[in-house]
Design an enzyme around this catalytic site. Structure first.
Site, PDB file in Angstrom:
ATOM      1  CD  GLU A 143     -29.750  -9.448  68.514  1.00  0.00           C
ATOM      2  OE1 GLU A 143     -28.812  -8.810  69.019  1.00  0.00           O
ATOM      3  OE2 GLU A 143     -29.599 -10.553  67.964  1.00  0.00           O
ATOM      4  CG  HIS A 178     -27.484  -7.754  62.059  1.00  0.00           C
ATOM      5  ND1 HIS A 178     -28.312  -8.688  61.470  1.00  0.00           N
ATOM      6  CD2 HIS A 178     -26.963  -8.370  63.155  1.00  0.00           C
ATOM      7  CE1 HIS A 178     -28.299  -9.797  62.179  1.00  0.00           C
ATOM      8  NE2 HIS A 178     -27.485  -9.627  63.199  1.00  0.00           N
TER       9      HIS A 178
END
Length: 506
Positions: free
Chosen positions: A223, A492
């Site tokens: 990402e 995360h």
């Protein structure tokens, strides 16, 4: 794929590509700012604590102005799009940066002693600010600077590590972390980290760690969608990593009818020389995931020499399809990924090569505890590669915990710093509150997972496998880390793996 600094064959094409991006930027910026009007929970909390009469007027006044700018910039954006789209066909699917750091890794020679290699995989959610708001994140420029700093804080240097960071401890121990001074101010009555119970957890190589391991050899990120963030991260990491592959993936219409607005988001940094790299785009993305060129990046690195032959390693980094209900798409992507890995290794492995490691890592977007992820949990990849955290389908090791945070809670006081997040996750009550809960097939919470022990969704993986070679090597998992150092910067947790490789006794 040729490893060159620029993804274009010459400066003329590179200049045209930059011109197209400049023409697209006003519309891109206006759209991003419109989406950025959405507030994160931290911004809502700040406005609640310190009421400002200007806050409600921001969206009312700024929104129409941004919409007007977007409409006025459309003709220029169309011209930029007509220039930008065809140039994608002439662009290599990644950029490569090679620097000469202050110190080089020690190349391995066999026969001889064993050697350990460390890997870190992390989803850093570096999207444009407006899109990052959907994950309760924003302030991309500040976050990329913070992420770059935190990724390199554990690097070996002449000065000792700062005392504010706690050395890794085993999961469930009673050692507490020192509190970081100068932490961000929060509202009154915010929750605080609860104390760690005694004797929780099980023996094994797993740990919850606040800092990143020192001297990480290979860094695989997902990402890193924003090109500015990728370039900035490359700049911050290049003093420590000699080889960086970034801006991975081709936008536009790469051999299909689906427009790719973002690249794959993959980013790989290596201390060891990169011999070859290859990228493949998954052809079966749907919905919002089809707008990004998600795929698989495979890299071959040279680690040393064994009796005149190369010692090499293979790294494969991916980011799978996200929507919870699309299990079959993820399975198909994993199957494609295994096929591409084999093609890459067949094409680049020379006779006599000693393959030290073969690692497959990334954000898989499924876990090993949710009933809704049952199809992926039995995929053939787990027969070909070993998951250090896994016993079998729906069963993880006692020390394994989830890696996906409850994104609505990431600014709470109990998880506001790496040390606080570590302390909170070392007990089950903290994991239940701050980690994302297991899901059923449609993405709703899984009521069957309410019992104890409770681990949360572990969707970030580092898998490995052994290869037969002229010089046999034994592989031992020396350490697996759930790393809290990105607290407040991502939804995360990063994961780390340290593999110890030894020549097998003859």
């Amino acid at each position: 794929m040729v490893l060159r600094e620029s993804p274009f064959a010459n400066r003329f094409l590179s200049g045209l590509y930059s011109l197209g991006q400049y023409l697209l930027f006003p519309s891109y910026w206006a759209t991003d700012c419109l989406l950025d009007l959405r507030e994160t929970t931290a911004e809502q909390q700040q406005n609640w604590c310190r009421p400002c009469p200007c806050s409600p007027l921001r969206a009312v006044v700024t929104g129409p102005l941004l919409l007007l700018l977007l409409l006025l910039s459309m003709p220029v954006a169309l011209l930029g799009l007509l220039l930008w789209l065809p140039l994608q066909a002439a662009r290599r699917p990644f950029a490569y940066k090679h620097t000469v750091p202050s110190r080089h890794p020690e190349l391995w020679e066999l026969p001889g002693t064993g050697k350990a290699f460390s890997f870190v995989s992390a989803n850093v959610c570096l999207l444009p600010d407006g899109l990052a708001k959907f994950s309760n994140l924003g302030q991309m420029k500040q976050r990329v600077a913070c992420i770059g700093q935190r990724l390199t804080q554990g690097e070996a240097s002449a000065s000792p590590r700062s005392s504010q960071f706690l050395l890794p401890t085993k999961y469930g121990t009673t050692m507490s972390s020192p509190r970081r001074s100068g932490s961000s101010a929060r509202c009154p009555d915010a929750s605080v980290a609860v104390e760690i119970p005694n004797g929780e957890g099980g023996a094994g190589p797993g740990e919850i760690s606040a800092p990143f391991p020192p001297d990480v050899d290979f860094l695989c990120l997902q990402e890193v969608f924003d090109q500015r963030a990728g370039a900035r991260l490359c700049q911050l990491l290049s003093p420590f990593y000699e080889h960086i592959v970034y801006d991975v993936g081709t936008c536009g219409l790469p051999g299909c009818c689906t427009l790719k607005v973002f690249n794959s988001g993959l980013f790989l940094a290596s201390r060891y020389p990169v011999l070859a790299a290859q990228y493949h785009c998954y052809p079966n993305g749907t919905g919002e995931d089809a707008l990004s060129a998600k795929g698989l990046l495979s890299v071959q690195v040279q680690l040393g020499e064994a009796q005149g032959q190369r010692i090499v390693g293979y790294l494969n980094c991916t980011h799978l399809h996200a929507p919870a209900a699309d299990a079959q798409i993820r399975c198909d992507q994993l199957t494609l990924g295994l096929f591409w890995v084999q093609l890459f290794q067949d094409a680049h492995t020379e006779r006599g090569d000693v393959i030290a490691f073969d690692v497959f890592c990334g954000d898989f977007n499924f876990d090993n505890c949710s009933s809704g992820d049952e199809l992926e949990q039995t995929h053939i990849i787990f027969q070909q590669y070993q998951d250090p955290c896994r016993v079998g389908p729906r069963q993880d090791k006692p020390w394994a915990i989830g890696t996906l945070l409850n994104y609505l809670e990431i600014y709470e006081e109990a998880v506001s710093t790496p040390e606080k997040l570590k302390r909170t996750l070392e007990q089950e009550e903290g994991r239940r509150k701050y980690l994302a809960c297991p899901i059923v097939q449609d993405g709703c919470p899984d009521p069957s997972a309410a019992g104890s022990p409770w681990e949360g969704r572990r969707i970030d993986y580092i898998l490995y496998r052994e290869h037969p070679a002229p010089i046999s090597l034994t592989t031992e998992v020396e350490q697996f880390s759930f790393i809290t150092q990105l607290a407040g910067c991502s939804d995360h947790m990063a994961v780390g793996l340290r593999l110890l490789l030894n020549p097998a006794p003859q």
